[in-house]
Design an enzyme around this catalytic site. Structure first.
Site, PDB file in Angstrom:
ATOM      1  N   GLN A  46      27.311  59.313 -25.753  1.00 40.02           N
ATOM      2  CA  GLN A  46      28.386  59.549 -26.325  1.00 40.02           C
ATOM      3  C   GLN A  46      29.068  58.434 -27.110  1.00 40.02           C
ATOM      4  O   GLN A  46      29.856  57.692 -26.413  1.00 40.02           O
ATOM      5  CB  GLN A  46      29.629  60.232 -25.520  1.00 40.02           C
ATOM      6  N   CYS A  76      32.894  65.368 -26.043  1.00 44.25           N
ATOM      7  CA  CYS A  76      32.149  65.492 -24.875  1.00 44.25           C
ATOM      8  C   CYS A  76      31.664  67.078 -24.501  1.00 44.25           C
ATOM      9  O   CYS A  76      30.673  67.335 -24.225  1.00 44.25           O
ATOM     10  CB  CYS A  76      32.788  65.081 -23.725  1.00 44.25           C
ATOM     11  N   HIS A  86      36.895  65.793 -19.174  1.00 45.14           N
ATOM     12  CA  HIS A  86      35.626  65.505 -19.699  1.00 45.14           C
ATOM     13  C   HIS A  86      34.617  66.474 -19.231  1.00 45.14           C
ATOM     14  O   HIS A  86      34.800  67.109 -18.228  1.00 45.14           O
ATOM     15  CB  HIS A  86      35.019  64.089 -18.974  1.00 45.14           C
ATOM     16  N   ASP A 121      25.667  63.237 -18.773  1.00 46.26           N
ATOM     17  CA  ASP A 121      26.969  62.718 -19.194  1.00 46.26           C
ATOM     18  C   ASP A 121      26.828  61.548 -20.085  1.00 46.26           C
ATOM     19  O   ASP A 121      26.262  60.561 -19.825  1.00 46.26           O
ATOM     20  CB  ASP A 121      27.772  62.016 -17.928  1.00 46.26           C
TER      21      ASP A 121
END
Length: 214
Positions: A73, A79, A153, A168
């Site tokens: 990211q 996100c 998030h 993630d």
């Protein structure tokens, strides 16, 4: 379903809210489930854990299948978009894409890329980001408009090769949470979600969304 439709995905799958973690509430989620998105608060406790986890995995190693689609990211408030890409990308064989799907093209183009290159490619992929931003304003569950609040998030939990992975884009690599199966995936993913909640017992801002058969 607007967001998935705008990205050119047939409505065989839908995002549904997981209203609670106990068996009775989980039984309300349509099966099969192929991904779970978890929205959670980024707190000091979590950041401390994240650093420790990263150091532990770097020291001990872990097995991650090469077929896991993972991207970094780099866009601050993306996100939700990245969680969604992780969810769809790792289930692309189950998805029914329109021939002109912007997401299908993004995935095909980015498959051979590294996680960093995929992040750069998303920065240039106006179509996906615009779709996401426009649908975020409709307040749909499946378009996490929570993107704007940076202290919350999104991560994706997926089953690849009978292993449950946490994806993630803020982490350097996928996290392998052990074995799972199509039948037990939702329950197994919920166990991972519970760990997030247990680390921050006084926090209430947790929200799980399942990508379920429609």
């Amino acid at each position: 379903m607007q967001f998935l439709k705008q990205l050119g995905i047939h409505p065989d799958w839908q995002f549904v809210d997981v209203y609670g973690m106990d068996p009775e509430l989980l039984s309300m989620v349509p099966r099969p489930v192929c991904a779970v998105l978890l929205l959670f608060p980024v707190t000091e406790k979590y950041e401390t854990f994240r650093t420790e986890e990263e150091e532990r995995i770097k020291a001990q190693g872990q097995n991650v299948r090469s077929s896991v689609y993972f991207m970094k990211q780099t866009i601050n408030n993306a996100c939700g978009t990245i969680g969604l890409i992780h969810a769809i990308a790792n289930n692309r064989d189950k998805m029914n894409f329109e021939s002109d799907s912007t997401l299908k093209k993004f995935l095909e183009d980015s498959l051979p890329m590294s996680p960093e290159e995929r992040a750069k490619y998303l920065e240039t992929s106006e179509a996906i980001r615009v779709t996401h931003e426009s649908s975020a304003h409709e307040g749909q569950t499946e378009a996490p408009s929570i993107d704007e609040k940076v202290d919350l998030h999104f991560i994706a939990l997926v089953n690849v090769g009978s292993h449950l992975y946490e994806l993630d884009g803020r982490k350097p690599f996928p996290i392998n949470h052990g074995q799972t199966s199509d039948d037990t995936f939702l329950e197994d993913a919920v166990e991972v979600c519970k760990k997030f909640m247990e680390r921050d017992p006084e926090e209430l801002r947790f929200n799980a969304i399942a990508l379920s058969a429609a």
